[in-house]
Design a protein around this motif. Structure first.
Motif, PDB file in Angstrom:
ATOM      1  N   LEU A  78       3.181 -10.333  -6.175  1.00 38.60           N
ATOM      2  CA  LEU A  78       3.840 -11.073  -5.084  1.00 38.60           C
ATOM      3  C   LEU A  78       4.470 -10.182  -4.018  1.00 38.60           C
ATOM      4  CD1 LEU A  78       5.209 -13.521  -3.259  1.00 38.60           C
ATOM      5  CD2 LEU A  78       7.352 -13.101  -4.662  1.00 38.60           C
ATOM      6  N   VAL A  79       4.167  -9.915  -3.228  1.00 37.86           N
ATOM      7  CA  VAL A  79       4.936  -8.940  -1.588  1.00 37.86           C
ATOM      8  C   VAL A  79       5.353  -9.665  -0.677  1.00 37.86           C
ATOM      9  CG1 VAL A  79       3.899  -7.236   0.113  1.00 37.86           C
ATOM     10  CG2 VAL A  79       3.021  -6.595  -1.465  1.00 37.86           C
ATOM     11  N   GLY A  80       7.231  -9.344  -0.606  1.00 36.48           N
ATOM     12  CA  GLY A  80       7.684 -10.268   0.643  1.00 36.48           C
ATOM     13  C   GLY A  80       8.306  -9.465   1.571  1.00 36.48           C
ATOM     14  N   VAL A  81       8.144  -9.389   2.434  1.00 37.16           N
ATOM     15  CA  VAL A  81       8.682  -8.980   4.154  1.00 37.16           C
ATOM     16  C   VAL A  81       9.780  -8.707   4.560  1.00 37.16           C
ATOM     17  CG1 VAL A  81       7.420  -7.638   6.792  1.00 37.16           C
ATOM     18  CG2 VAL A  81       5.914  -7.851   4.551  1.00 37.16           C
ATOM     19  N   ILE A  82      10.931  -8.665   4.092  1.00 39.22           N
ATOM     20  CA  ILE A  82      12.022  -9.213   4.185  1.00 39.22           C
ATOM     21  C   ILE A  82      12.940  -9.349   5.493  1.00 39.22           C
ATOM     22  CG2 ILE A  82      14.850  -8.502   3.763  1.00 39.22           C
ATOM     23  CD1 ILE A  82      13.698  -7.021   1.129  1.00 39.22           C
ATOM     24  N   ASN A  83      11.904  -8.130   6.954  1.00 38.93           N
ATOM     25  CA  ASN A  83      12.227  -8.726   7.944  1.00 38.93           C
ATOM     26  C   ASN A  83      10.763  -7.818   8.705  1.00 38.93           C
ATOM     27  OD1 ASN A  83      13.024  -9.000  10.607  1.00 38.93           O
ATOM     28  ND2 ASN A  83      15.095  -7.623  10.451  1.00 38.93           N
ATOM     29  N   ALA A  84      10.172  -8.980   9.420  1.00 38.75           N
ATOM     30  CA  ALA A  84       8.975  -9.158   9.849  1.00 38.75           C
ATOM     31  C   ALA A  84       9.224  -7.540  11.193  1.00 38.75           C
ATOM     32  CB  ALA A  84       7.739  -9.413   9.768  1.00 38.75           C
ATOM     33  N   ASP A  85      10.061  -7.966  11.727  1.00 40.57           N
ATOM     34  CA  ASP A  85      10.690  -7.828  13.116  1.00 40.57           C
ATOM     35  C   ASP A  85      11.197  -5.982  12.884  1.00 40.57           C
ATOM     36  OD1 ASP A  85      10.048 -10.438  13.646  1.00 40.57           O
ATOM     37  OD2 ASP A  85      12.326 -10.993  12.780  1.00 40.57           O
ATOM     38  N   THR A  86      10.949  -5.315  12.694  1.00 38.21           N
ATOM     39  CA  THR A  86      12.591  -3.993  12.998  1.00 38.21           C
ATOM     40  C   THR A  86      10.907  -3.381  13.292  1.00 38.21           C
ATOM     41  OG1 THR A  86      10.739  -3.102  10.875  1.00 38.21           O
ATOM     42  CG2 THR A  86      12.648  -3.798  10.828  1.00 38.21           C
TER      43      THR A  86
ATOM     44  N   LYS B  22      -4.392 -13.887  -9.052  1.00 36.92           N
ATOM     45  CA  LYS B  22      -3.946 -13.906  -7.770  1.00 36.92           C
ATOM     46  C   LYS B  22      -2.933 -13.391  -7.782  1.00 36.92           C
ATOM     47  CE  LYS B  22      -7.577 -17.261  -8.126  1.00 36.92           C
ATOM     48  NZ  LYS B  22      -7.504 -18.290  -7.145  1.00 36.92           N
ATOM     49  N   GLY B  23      -2.708 -13.019  -6.016  1.00 35.37           N
ATOM     50  CA  GLY B  23      -1.710 -12.984  -5.396  1.00 35.37           C
ATOM     51  C   GLY B  23      -0.851 -13.718  -4.277  1.00 35.37           C
ATOM     52  N   GLU B  24       0.183 -13.613  -4.025  1.00 35.12           N
ATOM     53  CA  GLU B  24       0.546 -14.072  -2.252  1.00 35.12           C
ATOM     54  C   GLU B  24       1.305 -13.055  -1.828  1.00 35.12           C
ATOM     55  OE1 GLU B  24       2.456 -17.815  -3.250  1.00 35.12           O
ATOM     56  OE2 GLU B  24       3.410 -17.034  -5.044  1.00 35.12           O
ATOM     57  N   VAL B  25       1.596 -13.806  -0.150  1.00 32.45           N
ATOM     58  CA  VAL B  25       2.841 -12.666  -0.124  1.00 32.45           C
ATOM     59  C   VAL B  25       3.535 -13.726   0.758  1.00 32.45           C
ATOM     60  CG1 VAL B  25       2.778 -10.475   2.358  1.00 32.45           C
ATOM     61  CG2 VAL B  25       0.902 -11.205   0.549  1.00 32.45           C
TER      62      VAL B  25
ATOM     63  N   ASN C 225      13.135 -17.959  -4.842  1.00 38.00           N
ATOM     64  CA  ASN C 225      12.242 -19.093  -5.792  1.00 38.00           C
ATOM     65  C   ASN C 225      11.002 -18.226  -6.316  1.00 38.00           C
ATOM     66  OD1 ASN C 225      14.356 -20.462  -5.826  1.00 38.00           O
ATOM     67  ND2 ASN C 225      13.461 -22.019  -4.295  1.00 38.00           N
ATOM     68  N   LYS C 226      10.461 -17.547  -5.281  1.00 39.51           N
ATOM     69  CA  LYS C 226       8.563 -16.983  -5.733  1.00 39.51           C
ATOM     70  C   LYS C 226       9.391 -16.045  -6.645  1.00 39.51           C
ATOM     71  CE  LYS C 226       6.180 -18.580  -2.521  1.00 39.51           C
ATOM     72  NZ  LYS C 226       4.651 -19.720  -3.925  1.00 39.51           N
ATOM     73  N   ILE C 227      10.688 -15.340  -6.202  1.00 41.94           N
ATOM     74  CA  ILE C 227      10.385 -13.662  -7.107  1.00 41.94           C
ATOM     75  C   ILE C 227      10.935 -13.972  -8.344  1.00 41.94           C
ATOM     76  CG2 ILE C 227      11.902 -11.682  -7.536  1.00 41.94           C
ATOM     77  CD1 ILE C 227      12.210 -11.632  -4.079  1.00 41.94           C
ATOM     78  N   ALA C 228      11.674 -15.541  -8.518  1.00 40.65           N
ATOM     79  CA  ALA C 228      12.197 -15.360  -9.711  1.00 40.65           C
ATOM     80  C   ALA C 228      11.030 -16.529 -10.852  1.00 40.65           C
ATOM     81  CB  ALA C 228      13.448 -17.216  -9.671  1.00 40.65           C
ATOM     82  N   GLU C 229      10.321 -16.991 -10.236  1.00 41.83           N
ATOM     83  CA  GLU C 229       9.046 -17.706 -10.482  1.00 41.83           C
ATOM     84  C   GLU C 229       7.935 -16.116 -10.772  1.00 41.83           C
ATOM     85  OE1 GLU C 229       4.473 -19.203  -8.761  1.00 41.83           O
ATOM     86  OE2 GLU C 229       6.689 -20.392  -8.196  1.00 41.83           O
ATOM     87  N   LYS C 230       7.833 -14.973 -10.204  1.00 49.08           N
ATOM     88  CA  LYS C 230       6.942 -14.210 -11.045  1.00 49.08           C
ATOM     89  C   LYS C 230       7.572 -13.313 -11.836  1.00 49.08           C
ATOM     90  CE  LYS C 230       4.121 -15.305  -7.879  1.00 49.08           C
ATOM     91  NZ  LYS C 230       2.914 -16.005  -8.101  1.00 49.08           N
TER      92      LYS C 230
ATOM     93  N   THR D 153      -1.416  -6.731  -3.552  1.00 49.32           N
ATOM     94  CA  THR D 153      -1.315  -7.996  -4.520  1.00 49.32           C
ATOM     95  C   THR D 153      -2.717  -7.962  -4.043  1.00 49.32           C
ATOM     96  OG1 THR D 153       0.117 -10.147  -5.107  1.00 49.32           O
ATOM     97  CG2 THR D 153      -0.578  -9.501  -2.766  1.00 49.32           C
ATOM     98  N   GLY D 154      -2.327  -9.092  -5.355  1.00 48.42           N
ATOM     99  CA  GLY D 154      -3.707  -9.485  -5.993  1.00 48.42           C
ATOM    100  C   GLY D 154      -4.931  -8.345  -5.980  1.00 48.42           C
TER     101      GLY D 154
END
Length: 804
Positions: free
Chosen positions: A627-635, A665-668, A483-488, A659-660
């Motif tokens: 917007l920055v998205g981390v798809i898998n922070a556990d790798t 303004k940015g978000e993560v 949803n966040k990606i679509a918004e940006k 971002t930002g």
């Protein structure tokens, strides 16, 4: 005169200097750092001159140097001295260190020629016709038949000839054809007036030359374009004697200056100014000092770097700026070029062999006084260094992976001491080693806690993927992130997505028998790459086509498991079909210039998504990214490495800082299966300070750096039993010789036991005092020569960054 040389054989038996006599003809020519050819046993070998003295203590017959390989030195006295220090501390052979310092072109097969600058003068010296040098070069062997080394050196000093190195089947020097007018403008007007109308193209060329009052040389391509005529037309005019055509050597620019807009220094904020003033004050003292510039992402560290470099240039000194990744280099280089123009030399692995050589020559000739590049740029042969800067100093890429295993930070400290200049280490998330040194006063800590745009660091949302897994809608993206990606995208803003795993899927598994398809040469599963329908090993590069059936049971029920950047890119294209998706990983950036091209493609498109591995996490500065998205922070969290938490925290903090950075303004959004892990929680708060103190307590309890030194001894062989026997023998040797203050972990198999058919066994040493162990490690290095002949290889890595 006696020359001390290091012979080009990387073995323990010859890992010391040898004395050779210098022919009186060569005495004025020999310089420290030159390569020479010497008789050694029954062979003639290359050697480096590391010292020159009047006499020798050797009682036997001192042989004569056969000939000079170079007529100029590519290594300064400073670098020759440094090679001795590195060989001793890195447990490497000195010849290996010296070779690592040279540009690649001097480490491959090549031939030496002389570029003829003044054919008439050379013709007089050889009693030949100037026409003998139509090719513009003369082979070294040919010239040495006529002249002595001293005479040749004289011609070089008077710019009659110039040394050139040509890689076989590859030109070393780039040449451009120039057109020279050999008539006056009035004469060209007369020729034009009498010209046959059928030769109208020649008339166009003449008209251009007359209109522009051409009296100087002009590039052939440029003249043809201006006159809208072919090169063949101009060559016809050359044959008529109206023009002269000649080839001139030009440097291959590592970057195009004409596309770079000049920039001026920006006003510094209060914290930036305070940091700048403290380093500048130290520069005026001509004393070495290391500063740790800890600045949050977007705090303007780069502008501080540029203004410090400018201060060095003002007092006729040079500067080195290191960046960790080739992906970072385009933006950083453009900023440095825009400020300092042609005085900048660029050195990184993305350049061709010959481009690197051109940059190296510009540095030696002091045409470039600012060097910017990756790890090996720390060996740039600059004189009078005024400042050394290492950006993103925490990056593990500053450590060389193969022999000699130097760390650019330690080399920089040595060169800082040598030149009496400051060393600036910059990072938003400094390595624990560097920050610990600042805590005890070995480094001077400078802090930038505010962003240049005066905005707060972006808010971070944690998504628990264990809950999302139950929904099973999209395995890669949570509903929130989607949803966040679509918004940006709808707002024409940009998105950066991080997944630190390339390929389409982690592995291919049979649903019938559970078999996972493995690499036949390594103990690891093959990664599925959908684009070319192949399974690939990311360790030995083994590749095989996608099988139709399970190799173990014959079942057709094969299923991909895990996700990589290719798979995520495919999902994004399905979700956002009208959105540009730019993927950056090792598969898409193999070609030269690919990094710069992909980043430009992203920068030029509003509403675009940049998806990539860790190469996109650092240094990139795009104002439209919100917007920055981390798809898998556990790798990286569960890797068998005591630095796993530190590397994961740094990566998350760095990518969040993309971002930002502008007025928006940015978000993560961070997706994880371990939402309560301390690394995830502290990254959410952008809290480096708390992470530092928490992680330091863990390191102290487990006796790891920065409280202890570490050395990894790795033994590898195609024969597993022999490798295992050798590693246990080394452990026994150390236990017998070093009685106290040494802790050993292992022997154990590496994180991956077999890589490229070689079985790996590790022994990790932890200790407080380097001196207690140095002699024993040198002895292990020397004795490893015998086992190497049997196919058993021993590596000694001081302060290793990786344990696989």
């Amino acid at each position: 005169m006696i020359a001390e040389v290091i012979i080009d054989i990387p073995t323990a038996q010859v890992n010391h200097t040898f004395d050779y006599q210098v022919d009186p003809e060569m005495e004025d020519l020999i310089k420290i750092g030159m390569r020479v050819e010497v008789p050694f046993g029954y062979r003639r070998l290359m050697a480096f001159v590391v010292n020159v003295k009047e006499s020798t203590d050797f009682k036997g017959d001192v042989k004569m140097i056969s000939r000079l390989i170079d007529y100029e030195s590519f290594l300064s006295q400073e670098l020759v001295d440094l090679s001795k220090v590195l060989a001793d501390t890195l447990y490497a052979f000195r010849i290996s260190v010296l070779q690592a310092m040279l540009p690649n072109i001097l480490r491959v097969k090549y031939e030496t020629v002389f570029k003829v600058i003044e054919p008439d003068t050379l013709a007089d010296a050889l009693n030949l016709s100037p026409n003998a040098f139509k090719e513009g070069t003369i082979k070294r062997e040919t010239l040495e038949e006529f002249l002595s080394s001293k005479q040749i050196q004289g011609l070089i000093e008077h710019s009659t000839i110039e040394v050139a190195y040509q890689v076989l089947d590859q030109k070393t020097h780039k040449t451009v054809q120039y057109v020279l007018p050999n008539r006056g403008v009035s004469e060209y007007q007369e020729i034009l007036d009498q010209l046959d109308k059928r030769s109208h193209k020649q008339g166009q060329v003449l008209a251009v030359m007359i209109d522009h009052q051409m009296t100087q040389a002009i590039e052939l391509d440029q003249l043809a374009k201006m006159a809208q005529a072919s090169k063949a037309t101009i060559r016809t005019m050359v044959k008529k004697g109206w023009l002269t055509l000649e080839e001139r050597e030009v440097y291959r620019p590592a970057y195009q200056l004409e596309n770079t807009q000049p920039s001026q220094a920006k006003p510094l904020l209060k914290q930036q100014q305070e940091a700048f003033d403290q380093v500048k004050k130290q520069m005026g003292k001509d004393q070495a000092k290391t500063f740790l510039l800890e600045g949050v992402t977007g705090s303007g560290k780069t502008e501080v770097y540029l203004q410090l470099i400018e201060e060095a240039l003002k007092v006729n000194k040079s500067a080195i700026l290191l960046v960790p990744e080739i992906a970072l280099t385009p933006q950083m280089v453009e900023r440095v070029l825009s400020r300092f123009g042609s005085g900048v030399a660029v050195l990184h692995s993305g350049l061709s062999i010959t481009e690197k050589y051109d940059e190296w020559r510009r540095i030696i000739r002091q045409e470039a006084k600012v060097v910017v590049g990756a790890r090996s740029s720390i060996f740039a042969p600059l004189q009078k260094v005024g400042i050394i800067i290492i950006d993103e100093e925490h990056e593990t890429s500053y450590k060389q992976g193969d022999n000699p295993r130097y760390h650019a930070r330690e080399v920089a400290k040595w060169r800082s001491e040598y030149h009496g200049c400051p060393l600036v280490l910059g990072s938003a998330t400094p390595s624990l080693e560097s920050r610990a040194r600042a805590e005890v006063g070995n480094y001077h800590l400078l802090k930038l806690t505010q962003r240049v745009n005066q905005q707060a660091l972006p808010p971070v949302t944690i998504v628990d993927m264990t809950e999302h897994l139950l929904e099973q809608k999209n395995l890669e993206l949570s509903q929130l992130l989607e949803n966040k990606i679509a918004e940006k995208i709808a707002a024409r803003e940009q998105v950066v997505l991080l997944l630190n795993r390339r390929g389409y899927a982690s592995y291919l598994q049979c649903r019938s028998c559970g078999h996972v398809i493995q690499c036949p040469h390594c103990d690891i599963s093959l990664t599925y790459h959908k684009a070319d329908e192949k399974l690939k090993c990311h360790y030995c590069d083994y590749q095989v086509g996608l099988p139709l059936t399970c190799p173990q049971c014959g079942s057709k029920h094969l299923r991909t498991q895990g996700i990589g950047t290719q798979k995520v890119a495919e999902s994004l294209r399905q979700l956002f079909p009208q959105t540009p998706i730019i993927r950056m990983d090792n598969d898409t950036t193999r070609r030269k210039g690919a990094h710069k091209k992909l980043l430009k493609e992203f920068a030029d498109q509003s509403g675009a998504i940049l998806l990539g591995t860790q190469m996109i996490a650092k240094g990139l500065d795009f104002e439209k990214v919100t917007l920055v998205g981390v798809i898998n922070a556990d790798t990286g969290l569960n890797m068998p490495d005591f630095r796993a938490a530190e590397k994961s925290f740094q990566l998350l903090t760095q990518v969040a800082g993309r971002t930002g950075r502008g007025r928006l303004k940015g978000e993560v959004v961070i997706q994880t299966y371990n939402p309560d892990h301390y690394v995830i929680q502290l990254a959410k708060q952008h809290d480096y300070e708390s992470f530092f103190y928490y992680e330091m307590r863990r390191r102290h309890l487990s006796q790891y750096p920065p409280y202890f030194f570490t050395t990894l001894i790795k033994v590898s062989s195609k024969n597993r039993a022999q490798a295992q026997k050798m590693i246990y023998a080394i452990k026994d040797q150390l236990m017998n010789k070093v009685k106290t203050h040494l802790s050993m972990i292992g022997p154990s198999t590496g994180g991956i036991e077999r890589i490229n058919d070689y079985y790996q066994f590790h022994l990790l040493l932890k200790y407080k005092e380097v001196d207690r162990l140095q002699d024993q490690l040198q002895a292990i290095l020397m004795s490893s020569q015998e086992s190497q002949a049997k196919g058993i290889f021993v590596q000694i890595d001081h302060e290793p960054q990786y344990f696989i």
